[in-house]
Design an enzyme around this catalytic site. Structure first.
Site, PDB file in Angstrom:
ATOM      1  N   VAL A 125      38.797  57.824  15.303  1.00  7.33           N
ATOM      2  CA  VAL A 125      37.843  56.167  16.325  1.00  7.33           C
ATOM      3  C   VAL A 125      39.224  55.582  16.616  1.00  7.33           C
ATOM      4  CG1 VAL A 125      37.548  54.263  16.177  1.00  7.33           C
ATOM      5  CG2 VAL A 125      36.346  56.242  15.377  1.00  7.33           C
ATOM      6  N   CYS A 126      39.698  54.683  16.954  1.00  9.55           N
ATOM      7  CA  CYS A 126      41.453  54.091  17.275  1.00  9.55           C
ATOM      8  C   CYS A 126      42.601  55.255  17.018  1.00  9.55           C
ATOM      9  CB  CYS A 126      41.051  53.363  16.441  1.00  9.55           C
ATOM     10  SG  CYS A 126      41.913  51.788  17.312  1.00  9.55           S
ATOM     11  N   THR A 127      43.478  54.183  16.103  1.00  4.71           N
ATOM     12  CA  THR A 127      44.848  54.698  15.598  1.00  4.71           C
ATOM     13  C   THR A 127      44.498  55.845  14.771  1.00  4.71           C
ATOM     14  OG1 THR A 127      44.646  53.131  13.872  1.00  4.71           O
ATOM     15  CG2 THR A 127      45.622  52.797  16.250  1.00  4.71           C
TER      16      THR A 127
ATOM     17  N   THR B 280      43.521  58.106  22.116  1.00  6.76           N
ATOM     18  CA  THR B 280      43.633  56.544  21.205  1.00  6.76           C
ATOM     19  C   THR B 280      44.033  55.031  21.631  1.00  6.76           C
ATOM     20  OG1 THR B 280      44.870  55.964  19.345  1.00  6.76           O
ATOM     21  CG2 THR B 280      46.521  57.054  20.640  1.00  6.76           C
TER      22      THR B 280
END
Length: 320
Positions: free
Chosen positions: A104-106, A124
């Site tokens: 998730v995300c970074t 990302t």
């Protein structure tokens, strides 16, 4: 139903919503619909972690003691900027044994540092896409979608995209009805597709500095079916077409035509997803004029026709 284990990796500086969003989806599948997920959280040594917002999370145990999960979920957060090398080593050694690897995300930065993204298409958070691509040239970074599936690997953009991805995984595991039940309970959209852009057309472009150009941007958004030629827009801004086109691109980063294309496509997608309006009516409302013109725009931008797009991302029957 088959019970799948989900292990969520915790570390100092993790983004709390990257953790809680997907966890609520998987937990909701269990207590709302009886779909089986065995959820566990773990940090390197089993110690509590402090999130980037200052919240404290207490894991279930340590990564060293964690059993190989079906789904290994790695959230993002400020802690990905200078991760503990021991965490990267653990991911490199253990993540390949998970049947499904999710970031998730970074969190994608941690997977990339562990060599787990080489040769894969990923996404990302938009702020680190360039950094990820430059630092790890063997990774194919797609900055546009909210999530990307590449075999057993699934990566997502920031925060709420983690919820979208988790819902997609539940739908894959247990079907649309269960995923829809969770989405309704969480009051979120189930059908936000993975290839939806991280930004709307308005956010992708810069906001014009001068009021006449800002007003034109707003007009385009509110009236996608109107005459949006350069000449018509220039007249609204009280500028010559040549001056208007040059100024609009300088201040927004997009030509007027490209901006109009994005707004119309976004509006058409929203109507296909959220209404039962017929495709002919949608094509007129969005300024395409004919269904064929809208079909060409969809195929060029999304690789799929409007009817197929609606079939995949709309749960109700459409009008003729």
């Amino acid at each position: 139903m088959t019970q799948r284990s989900v292990l969520v990796v915790l570390y100092d500086g993790v983004q709390s919503l990257d953790v809680s969003g997907p966890v609520e989806v998987f937990a909701g599948a269990s207590y709302l619909a009886g779909a089986g997920y065995d959820l566990h959280t773990a940090s390197l040594h089993g110690a509590q972690v402090r999130t980037s917002s200052g919240l404290t999370l207490v894991p279930d145990g340590s990564l060293a003691d964690a059993a190989p999960p079906h789904t290994l979920l790695v959230p993002g957060g400020q802690g990905t900027r200078a991760p503990d090398p021991a965490l990267i080593d653990w991911l490199a050694a253990h993540a390949p044994h998970a049947e499904r690897l999710v970031s998730v995300c970074t969190g994608a930065l941690l997977l990339a540092a562990a060599g787990l993204l080489d040769g894969h298409r990923v996404t990302t958070h938009w702020t680190v896409c360039d950094h990820l691509a430059r630092t790890y040239p063997a990774v194919e970074v797609d900055p546009d979608p909210i999530f990307v599936r590449d075999g057993r690997l699934a990566t997502s953009a920031g925060v709420t995209a983690g919820i979208d991805l988790a819902l997609a995984l539940v739908e894959e595991d247990h079907g649309r009805d269960i995923a829809l039940t969770i989405a309704r309970h969480l009051v979120v959209f189930l059908r936000r597709p993975g290839n939806q852009a991280q930004f709307s057309a308005q956010l992708t472009a810069q906001t014009a500095r001068r009021e006449p150009l800002r007003a034109v941007q707003h007009w385009i958004t509110e009236h996608p079916g109107d005459d949006l030629t350069v000449e018509a827009l220039a007249a609204r801004a009280r500028l010559s077409p040549r001056h208007f086109a040059r100024a609009f691109q300088a201040e927004t980063g997009l030509t007027p035509g490209r901006y109009v294309d994005r707004v119309r496509l976004e509006h058409a997608r929203r109507l296909l997803e959220d209404t039962t309006d017929g495709i002919s009516g949608i094509s007129r409302a969005c300024g395409y004029g004919t269904p064929e013109a809208m079909r060409r725009a969809f195929v060029k931008a999304l690789g799929t026709a409007p009817a197929e797009y609606r079939r995949r991302f709309h749960g109700r029957p459409a009008a003729p």
